[in-house]
Design an enzyme around this catalytic site. Structure first.
Site, mmCIF file in Angstrom:
data_model
loop_
_atom_site.group_PDB
_atom_site.id
_atom_site.type_symbol
_atom_site.label_atom_id
_atom_site.label_comp_id
_atom_site.label_asym_id
_atom_site.label_seq_id
_atom_site.Cartn_x
_atom_site.Cartn_y
_atom_site.Cartn_z
ATOM 1 N N GLU A 67 -1.645 -50.659 -6.303
ATOM 2 C CA GLU A 67 -1.550 -49.216 -6.514
ATOM 3 C C GLU A 67 -0.847 -48.962 -7.843
ATOM 4 O O GLU A 67 0.216 -49.529 -8.120
ATOM 5 C CB GLU A 67 -0.806 -48.550 -5.351
ATOM 6 N N GLU A 125 -4.051 -41.784 -10.110
ATOM 7 C CA GLU A 125 -3.581 -42.899 -9.295
ATOM 8 C C GLU A 125 -4.774 -43.792 -8.990
ATOM 9 O O GLU A 125 -5.847 -43.304 -8.615
ATOM 10 C CB GLU A 125 -2.971 -42.401 -7.993
ATOM 11 N N ARG A 172 0.484 -45.994 -10.548
ATOM 12 C CA ARG A 172 0.822 -44.601 -10.825
ATOM 13 C C ARG A 172 1.560 -44.545 -12.164
ATOM 14 O O ARG A 172 2.114 -45.555 -12.601
ATOM 15 C CB ARG A 172 1.691 -44.001 -9.717
ATOM 16 N N HIS A 193 11.440 -44.747 6.355
ATOM 17 C CA HIS A 193 10.194 -45.046 5.658
ATOM 18 C C HIS A 193 10.523 -45.773 4.355
ATOM 19 O O HIS A 193 10.504 -45.203 3.264
ATOM 20 C CB HIS A 193 9.431 -43.756 5.376
#
Length: 576
Positions: free
Chosen positions: A442, A297, A444, A107
């Site tokens: 995204e 997030e 964070r 992954h």
């Protein structure tokens, strides 16, 4: 290399039936499946791998990274049952001129395990850690001993049963612990206003929790590879904490603390212009949520105006409006590709209809608006159940990634400047009928890897973690993680992502903020490909850590693995 997106579809050729919704979902399922393992013919194995340890079974296996952009078919592989068998395999590889690549769940995006174009007859041996190196036990009341093949979901489940947990964790539960540590995997968490770190926890990466680790290294006294355990106060351990695949770690001991119940509230009612506004603007800014809860997030779908914002907060008891969740993966529209999104993805890929990126972005946002109907807008439970939310059935996209180190007070400025540049460039490309991004941005935010969090005297910071504190700027206490996702094969994506990368290096050059790459994602972009820009690979990346730190890490890897068993051609270039 074969690719998740056939070459004829990149140029718009081929029949429109090639990427039906069913075909798209079937392909996604194939990527999610465990690689096919073919038992080796003993005679063939003996001919191609002479004298291989008899106690370790061999098989042929395909390699697929998360998005299917890096693939290899028919590689030799094995799954040692314990660390001693790993040593036997490594010594066989050294003596026969082979290289060993540890594989967990694959992954990841970057070529740290297998490089693009690896041939089936290459002297490369995959060592699968997930089948057997999975033992977990308490080493003490505040430490857990774990094999590096255990998944994060399994590890967190075990810890939960002991009343223990982590402050933050990566969203995918299928990551193996070894893979997560190799690339300083992280979640999203900084201290809320007035919050103090809890004993046994860190606001940094998972690598910062390591107390000791056991790795296969060269033993000059015996003249072969052997197991050695390093404690966190040893210099060599600092390199191995984030080794990028230049080592093979079989077991770790992690500092852990008491578990917490977390509430996660999702909302899609704040426009990007407000959430990512310039500092001092007031209103519902990203930084204001960090001040309030410390854990946030933002997922911003391309060509939309309302990001999906998730805010976690520590909540010992269930709030009245929250749904109690007893298992992870609580966003059905995200965990499983909705029909309308699958149909659009299928059309984009089959017809090369990249201009549908705005439609796809809005379809994904519409799906996220189903938070209320799926009872997932306000959830509460043990930390694992709100932290893990990415399953193998999630839409698979390619991703770039960077961490910008700065002070907590500068978070909103960095977020604003980055999102403004992103929006301006995306608009400029669209005006030319170019749509390089059809996924998300995204964002964070985490703390840094302060070794004192281990509560171990003399502990050292990971040398190559993106969250390694800066000696020149001790005031930097925060990292903003910035990722952009798009479907593999999207035209102009590399050119666009290169512009973003150059903006980050130019704007956050170490003066009041610093850009570092996120190891598992895409970086070092030319206009044609990721992981290819020599200036970034050989100058910008080492400089972001400091030449002495980079040299120390490279030297440690070479000394512990003088025969280069743990590596590939890409890592050779990176550390060359």
């Amino acid at each position: 290399m074969t690719d998740h997106v056939p070459n004829n579809l990149r140029s718009g050729e081929g029949s429109s039936s090639a990427w039906t919704r069913r075909g798209f979902l079937r392909s996604a399922a194939a990527l999610a499946a465990v690689p096919v393992l073919l038992t080796a013919d003993p005679a063939l194995a003996a001919a191609e791998l002479p004298d291989f340890p008899a106690e370790v079974g061999l098989y042929r296996s395909a390699y697929r990274n998360w998005v299917g952009e890096i693939t290899a078919d028919g590689l030799w592989a094995c799954a040692p049952t314990d660390a001693d068998q790993v040593v036997s395999v490594v010594n066989w590889a050294w003596r026969h001129g082979w290289r060993v690549r540890a594989r967990g769940s694959s992954h990841g995006w970057s070529p740290l395990t297998i490089e693009s174009g690896t041939a089936s007859d290459a002297p490369v041996l995959l060592v699968d850690t997930a089948p057997h190196l999975t033992a977990v036990s308490l080493d003490s009341a505040s430490a857990v001993r774990a094999g590096t093949g255990v998944t994060l979901e399994a590890l967190l489940t075990y810890l939960e049963g002991q009343g223990l947990g982590l402050t933050a964790a990566p969203a995918p539960g299928d990551l193996t612990l070894g893979g997560a540590l190799a690339i300083d995997a992280h979640g999203t968490a900084v201290p809320a206003d007035g919050e103090q770190r809890t004993a046994g926890h860190t606001f940094g990466s998972l690598s910062n929790l390591v107390l000791s680790l056991t790795a296969v290294v060269w033993d000059a006294d015996t003249g072969e590879y052997a197991l050695r355990t390093y404690t966190r106060d040893e210099g060599d351990c600092a390199a191995l904490l984030t080794h990028l695949g230049r080592s093979l770690v079989t077991e770790v001991v992690l500092r852990v603390g008491s578990n917490a119940n977390l509430r996660c509230v999702s909302r899609t009612d704040i426009p990007a212009t407000e959430l990512f506004a310039a500092p001092g603007s007031g209103g519902r800014t990203f930084a204001s949520f960090l001040d309030e809860s410390g854990r946030a997030e933002a997922i911003w779908f391309a060509f939309t105006e309302f990001p999906w914002l998730k805010v976690w907060s520590v909540a010992p008891t269930r709030p009245l409006t929250s749904r109690h969740v007893t298992s992870p993966y609580n966003y059905p529209f995200s965990d499983n590709v909705p029909k309308v999104v699958a149909d659009l993805v299928g059309r984009i890929l089959s017809d090369a209809a990249w201009y549908l990126a705005p439609v796809l972005g809005n379809a994904q946002l519409d799906a996220a608006l189903g938070l209320t109907t799926t009872l997932s807008a306000d959830i509460w439970g043990p930390s694992k159940n709100t932290l893990l939310y990415v399953k193998p059935t999630t839409l698979r996209e390619t991703a770039n990634g960077y961490a910008v180190l700065t002070t907590r007070a500068q978070v909103q400025r960095v977020v604003h400047e980055f999102t403004e540049f992103y929006r301006e460039r995306l608009t400029a490309y669209a005006a030319l009928n170019r749509f390089p991004v059809n996924g998300t941005v995204e964002i964070r935010v985490t703390g840094l890897d302060h070794p004192a969090d281990t509560e171990l005297t003399g502990a050292r910071a990971p040398l190559l973690s993106a969250l390694r504190p800066s000696a020149e700027h001790p005031e930097w206490d925060t990292a903003i993680w910035l990722d952009v996702l798009t479907l593999p094969g999207t035209p102009y994506a590399e050119e666009f992502l290169r512009e973003l990368e150059q903006f980050l290096y130019r704007t956050y050059d170490g003066t009041d903020a610093l850009t570092r790459v996120e190891w598992s994602k895409g970086w070092a972009y030319t206009e044609q490909a990721a992981w290819s820009d020599a200036e970034v690979l050989n100058t910008a990346i080492p400089a972001s850590f400091g030449e002495s730190v980079w040299g120390q890490a490279a030297g440690t890897f070479d000394r512990l693995d003088p025969h280069g068993v743990f590596g590939n051609a890409f890592l050779d270039r990176l550390f060359g």
